[in-house]
Design an enzyme around this catalytic site. Structure first.
Site, PDB file in Angstrom:
ATOM      1  N   ASP A 140       1.067  -1.002  -0.298  1.00  0.00           N
ATOM      2  CA  ASP A 140       0.043  -0.247   0.154  1.00  0.00           C
ATOM      3  C   ASP A 140       0.866   1.269   0.329  1.00  0.00           C
ATOM      4  OD1 ASP A 140      -2.500   2.023   2.553  1.00  0.00           O
ATOM      5  OD2 ASP A 140      -2.268   1.842   0.309  1.00  0.00           O
ATOM      6  N   LYS A 143       3.271   3.368  -5.993  1.00  0.00           N
ATOM      7  CA  LYS A 143       2.378   2.108  -6.985  1.00  0.00           C
ATOM      8  C   LYS A 143       3.670   1.554  -8.105  1.00  0.00           C
ATOM      9  CE  LYS A 143       0.410   6.304  -9.362  1.00  0.00           C
ATOM     10  NZ  LYS A 143       1.504   6.425 -10.678  1.00  0.00           N
ATOM     11  N   ASP A 168      -3.280  -3.596  -2.374  1.00  0.00           N
ATOM     12  CA  ASP A 168      -4.416  -1.774  -1.917  1.00  0.00           C
ATOM     13  C   ASP A 168      -4.770  -1.471  -3.450  1.00  0.00           C
ATOM     14  OD1 ASP A 168      -5.163   1.600  -0.323  1.00  0.00           O
ATOM     15  OD2 ASP A 168      -6.667  -0.614  -1.228  1.00  0.00           O
ATOM     16  N   ASN A 169      -5.458  -0.603  -3.344  1.00  0.00           N
ATOM     17  CA  ASN A 169      -5.764   0.508  -4.937  1.00  0.00           C
ATOM     18  C   ASN A 169      -5.327   0.166  -6.578  1.00  0.00           C
ATOM     19  OD1 ASN A 169      -3.780   2.233  -2.191  1.00  0.00           O
ATOM     20  ND2 ASN A 169      -5.731   2.681  -3.416  1.00  0.00           N
ATOM     21  N   GLU A 198     -11.311   4.174  -0.893  1.00  0.00           N
ATOM     22  CA  GLU A 198     -11.641   5.047   0.538  1.00  0.00           C
ATOM     23  C   GLU A 198     -12.334   6.303   1.193  1.00  0.00           C
ATOM     24  OE1 GLU A 198      -8.452   4.292  -0.743  1.00  0.00           O
ATOM     25  OE2 GLU A 198      -6.943   5.506   0.489  1.00  0.00           O
TER      26      GLU A 198
HETATM   27  C1  7JV Z   1      -8.284   9.403  -0.293  1.00  0.00           C
HETATM   28  O1  7JV Z   1      -7.561   9.089  -1.597  1.00  0.00           O
HETATM   29  C2  7JV Z   1      -6.239   9.547  -1.923  1.00  0.00           C
HETATM   30  C3  7JV Z   1      -6.158   9.520  -2.641  1.00  0.00           C
HETATM   31  C4  7JV Z   1      -7.153  10.471  -3.647  1.00  0.00           C
HETATM   32  C5  7JV Z   1      -6.474  10.910  -4.922  1.00  0.00           C
HETATM   33  C6  7JV Z   1      -5.958   9.393  -5.536  1.00  0.00           C
HETATM   34  C7  7JV Z   1      -5.020   9.096  -4.596  1.00  0.00           C
HETATM   35  C8  7JV Z   1      -5.162   8.155  -3.485  1.00  0.00           C
HETATM   36  C9  7JV Z   1      -4.171   7.559  -2.965  1.00  0.00           C
HETATM   37  C10 7JV Z   1      -4.937   6.353  -1.572  1.00  0.00           C
HETATM   38  C11 7JV Z   1      -4.627   4.682  -1.717  1.00  0.00           C
HETATM   39  O2  7JV Z   1      -5.124   4.181  -1.069  1.00  0.00           O
HETATM   40  C12 7JV Z   1      -2.877   5.828  -1.235  1.00  0.00           C
HETATM   41  N1  7JV Z   1      -1.744   4.383  -0.856  1.00  0.00           N
HETATM   42  C13 7JV Z   1      -1.180   4.438  -0.656  1.00  0.00           C
HETATM   43  N2  7JV Z   1      -0.426   5.273  -1.693  1.00  0.00           N
HETATM   44  C14 7JV Z   1      -0.893   6.170  -2.018  1.00  0.00           C
HETATM   45  O3  7JV Z   1      -0.516   6.726  -2.346  1.00  0.00           O
HETATM   46  C15 7JV Z   1      -2.312   6.645  -2.453  1.00  0.00           C
HETATM   47  C16 7JV Z   1      -3.197   8.033  -3.087  1.00  0.00           C
HETATM   48 MG    MG Z   2      -4.004   2.726  -0.618  1.00  0.00          MG
END
Ligand code: 7JV
Ligand code: MG
Length: 214
Positions: A140, A143, A168-169, A198
């Protein structure tokens, strides 16, 4: 701005949380992220998928790549058996400092060992720390590091038949080279769990579970 989220979250936690209670900490962070501002914690919806995979795997040695504020570290640690070892790696020292306090306040210090530094430098150190392999890895972090870090874990002999990688993601922001790698690699059996970003019901995201068959 998202910049400084971790400091504003910590201020909120200090004022509101019930010490010594990991579930209360998790709920407090989710409530803040729904009502004040969202942060990049795995969250409650994808967090439930993670919980189920941890409980089904019942791992004794676990690695998390990307601690951030410690939210998923608490979710994972909460579901581990007594004699387990859990390491979480964070490269950003400011995030790590917040995570350390959040983990301490939740009373989970003795369950979680945090390492601060780049994952590519931390992974080669685990054999020397008495880790033979990881039963479960939660990916996580950045990426672009998903694929190289999973390749490094295998190279270091830290994956064994049945090891579970949870990423994740894989839709948003997405890690296309990682998905392409694990899904086309005969050494992994992958399953996709469609979900949502999330704290954003309207944005699709997903978790990928990949079992190492060696
Ligand atoms: C609340 O949304 C955050 C968010 C918003 C827009 C784009 C990306 C992200 C996001 C979401 C994730 O779960 C992530 N997990 C780990 N490293 C990240 O950089 C990361 C970025
Ligand atoms: Mg994440």
């Amino acid at each position: 701005t998202a910049e400084g989220f971790h400091l504003r979250l910590l201020e909120h936690v200090r004022k509101t949380v019930k010490p010594g209670d990991a579930s209360n900490m998790i709920a407090t962070i989710d409530n803040y992220c729904y009502t004040v501002e969202s942060g990049m914690n795995v969250g409650d919806v994808k967090g439930k998928i993670l919980d189920d995979i941890v409980l089904e795997t019942n791992p004794t040695t676990v690695l998390e790549l990307g601690t951030f504020c410690g939210y998923s570290a608490l979710r994972i640690a909460r579901n581990l058996p007594e004699n387990s070892r859990f390491f979480t790696v964070e490269f950003n020292p400011e995030h790590a400092a917040v995570a350390k306090e959040i983990i301490h306040t939740a009373g989970m210090d003795d369950k979680i060992q945090m390492l601060i530094g780049p994952s590519q430098e931390m992974i080669p150190q685990f054999k020397g720390m008495g880790v033979s392999h990881f039963d479960l890895v939660f990916v996580d972090h950045e990426k672009d590091l998903y694929k190289p870090d999973v390749i490094l874990l295998e190279k270091e002999g830290l994956l064994k038949k049945g090891s579970v990688i949870v990423a994740d993601n894989v839709v948003y922001p997405g890690s296309p080279d990682y998905i392409d790698y694990v899904r086309n690699n005969p050494k992994f059996k992958s399953t996709n769990y469609m979900s949502e970003l999330e704290y954003h019901k309207d944005v699709v995201d997903a978790i990928e579970k990949s079992i190492y068959i060696g």
